[in-house]
Write a protein that holds these residues in place. Structure first.
Motif, mmCIF file in Angstrom:
data_model
loop_
_atom_site.group_PDB
_atom_site.id
_atom_site.type_symbol
_atom_site.label_atom_id
_atom_site.label_comp_id
_atom_site.label_asym_id
_atom_site.label_seq_id
_atom_site.Cartn_x
_atom_site.Cartn_y
_atom_site.Cartn_z
ATOM 1 N N GLY A 83 34.104 42.697 43.861
ATOM 2 C CA GLY A 83 34.413 43.900 44.783
ATOM 3 C C GLY A 83 33.813 43.612 46.127
ATOM 4 N N LEU A 84 33.208 42.334 46.291
ATOM 5 C CA LEU A 84 32.485 42.164 47.680
ATOM 6 C C LEU A 84 33.272 41.645 48.726
ATOM 7 C CD1 LEU A 84 29.645 39.718 46.071
ATOM 8 C CD2 LEU A 84 29.284 41.962 46.756
ATOM 9 N N ILE A 85 34.636 41.569 48.619
ATOM 10 C CA ILE A 85 35.554 41.362 49.806
ATOM 11 C C ILE A 85 36.834 42.354 49.059
ATOM 12 C CG2 ILE A 85 34.812 39.394 50.385
ATOM 13 C CD1 ILE A 85 37.334 37.833 48.935
ATOM 14 N N SER A 86 37.618 42.830 50.218
ATOM 15 C CA SER A 86 38.759 43.515 49.663
ATOM 16 C C SER A 86 40.148 42.591 49.538
ATOM 17 C CB SER A 86 39.174 44.488 51.007
ATOM 18 O OG SER A 86 39.657 43.636 52.277
ATOM 19 N N GLU A 87 41.070 43.208 49.005
ATOM 20 C CA GLU A 87 42.189 42.528 48.620
ATOM 21 C C GLU A 87 42.811 41.870 50.019
ATOM 22 O OE1 GLU A 87 44.738 40.830 46.175
ATOM 23 O OE2 GLU A 87 43.292 42.358 45.351
ATOM 24 N N TYR A 88 42.732 42.627 51.117
ATOM 25 C CA TYR A 88 43.321 42.160 52.112
ATOM 26 C C TYR A 88 42.535 40.836 52.882
ATOM 27 C CZ TYR A 88 44.573 42.044 57.286
ATOM 28 O OH TYR A 88 44.972 41.418 58.601
ATOM 29 N N GLU A 89 41.083 40.876 52.658
ATOM 30 C CA GLU A 89 40.352 39.968 53.142
ATOM 31 C C GLU A 89 40.247 38.596 52.095
ATOM 32 O OE1 GLU A 89 36.357 42.056 54.679
ATOM 33 O OE2 GLU A 89 36.745 42.023 52.699
ATOM 34 N N PHE A 90 40.483 38.951 50.981
ATOM 35 C CA PHE A 90 40.786 38.025 49.945
ATOM 36 C C PHE A 90 42.228 37.147 50.415
ATOM 37 C CE2 PHE A 90 41.309 35.432 45.918
ATOM 38 C CZ PHE A 90 42.854 35.554 45.763
ATOM 39 N N GLU A 91 43.330 37.770 50.883
ATOM 40 C CA GLU A 91 44.498 37.266 50.976
ATOM 41 C C GLU A 91 44.477 36.514 52.353
ATOM 42 O OE1 GLU A 91 48.311 35.902 50.199
ATOM 43 O OE2 GLU A 91 47.005 37.139 48.709
ATOM 44 N N GLN A 92 43.784 37.020 53.185
ATOM 45 C CA GLN A 92 43.537 36.285 54.596
ATOM 46 C C GLN A 92 42.845 34.941 54.472
ATOM 47 O OE1 GLN A 92 41.491 39.148 57.243
ATOM 48 N NE2 GLN A 92 43.259 39.086 58.659
ATOM 49 N N LYS A 93 41.726 34.863 53.655
ATOM 50 C CA LYS A 93 41.037 33.864 53.289
ATOM 51 C C LYS A 93 41.741 32.897 52.501
ATOM 52 C CE LYS A 93 37.203 34.898 55.439
ATOM 53 N NZ LYS A 93 36.924 34.169 56.405
ATOM 54 N N ARG A 94 42.579 33.365 51.755
ATOM 55 C CA ARG A 94 43.483 32.271 50.701
ATOM 56 C C ARG A 94 44.244 31.681 51.659
ATOM 57 N NH1 ARG A 94 47.999 32.164 47.873
ATOM 58 N NH2 ARG A 94 48.846 33.858 48.817
ATOM 59 N N ARG A 95 45.010 32.634 52.559
ATOM 60 C CA ARG A 95 46.074 31.774 53.213
ATOM 61 C C ARG A 95 45.230 30.745 54.330
ATOM 62 N NH1 ARG A 95 50.971 33.971 53.347
ATOM 63 N NH2 ARG A 95 51.303 35.720 51.972
ATOM 64 N N GLN A 96 44.209 31.112 54.685
ATOM 65 C CA GLN A 96 43.841 30.147 55.798
ATOM 66 C C GLN A 96 43.222 28.785 54.999
ATOM 67 O OE1 GLN A 96 40.013 32.251 56.965
ATOM 68 N NE2 GLN A 96 41.280 32.963 58.639
ATOM 69 N N LEU A 97 42.707 29.147 53.419
ATOM 70 C CA LEU A 97 42.594 27.952 52.695
ATOM 71 C C LEU A 97 43.756 26.958 52.688
ATOM 72 C CD1 LEU A 97 39.808 29.202 50.348
ATOM 73 C CD2 LEU A 97 39.534 27.375 52.051
ATOM 74 N N LEU A 98 44.905 27.630 52.204
ATOM 75 C CA LEU A 98 45.780 26.874 51.984
ATOM 76 C C LEU A 98 46.649 26.420 52.943
ATOM 77 C CD1 LEU A 98 47.400 29.207 49.102
ATOM 78 C CD2 LEU A 98 46.418 27.123 48.927
ATOM 79 N N ASP A 99 46.746 27.170 54.246
ATOM 80 C CA ASP A 99 47.188 26.659 55.503
ATOM 81 C C ASP A 99 46.427 25.433 56.154
ATOM 82 O OD1 ASP A 99 48.405 29.781 56.614
ATOM 83 O OD2 ASP A 99 49.313 28.388 55.010
ATOM 84 N N ALA A 100 45.014 25.513 55.615
ATOM 85 C CA ALA A 100 44.253 24.192 56.313
ATOM 86 C C ALA A 100 44.693 23.047 55.761
ATOM 87 C CB ALA A 100 42.969 24.534 55.935
ATOM 88 N N LYS A 101 45.430 22.967 54.650
ATOM 89 C CA LYS A 101 45.627 21.680 54.149
ATOM 90 C C LYS A 101 46.809 21.265 55.030
ATOM 91 C CE LYS A 101 46.453 18.262 51.066
ATOM 92 N NZ LYS A 101 46.714 17.264 52.284
#
Length: 140
Positions: free
Chosen positions: A122-140
């Motif tokens: 619960g330290l980050i919201s679902e929205y923040e999780f999704e944003q960071k996840r996309r950033q990580l996957l798009d960085a590749k």
């Protein structure tokens, strides 16, 4: 443009154009090296009579024309994030690239697991999780 095969004649022509004109660096943008292109362009714009970018462009044009094998191996492969490509630095082996790719995938996997833990705690919201996840996957 990164990752697609480039025509060495076009790169050589653009480099030659940079060697004879006051503005250099167009060949670097064509080759998917915007950092180097910006450096050449900046040096050209700060002092249009600065010979460094023009001489470098001329050397690279000759290199592109007469080292076709190195060009095909060195400039048609995608760059890793943050990796610079130097025209005279030699070409890395395919095994080395495979190891780098495996390490990068492993690092992304670790980052995704840590991100999932933060979301579950619960330290980050679902929205923040999704944003960071996309950033990580798009960085590749």
């Amino acid at each position: 443009m990164v990752g697609k095969s480039k025509d060495r004649r076009v790169a050589a022509l653009l480099a030659l154009a940079g060697a004879v004109s006051p503005i250099s660096g167009w060949h670097k943008f064509y080759l998917g090296q915007p950092g180097w292109g910006c450096l050449y362009l900046t040096l050209s714009l700060v002092n249009p009579w600065n010979p460094v970018p023009r001489i470098a462009s001329l050397i690279e044009a000759v290199w592109y024309l007469f080292h076709s094998e190195g060009f095909e191996q060195g400039l048609s492969l995608p760059l890793e994030a943050g990796q610079a490509r130097f025209p005279f630095s030699g070409i890395g082996s395919e095994a080395n690239r495979s190891v780098q790719t495996a390490q990068q995938i492993s690092a992304i996997g670790d980052a995704l697991r840590e991100l999932e833990e933060l979301r579950q705690e619960g330290l980050i919201s679902e929205y923040e999780f999704e944003q960071k996840r996309r950033q990580l996957l798009d960085a590749k």
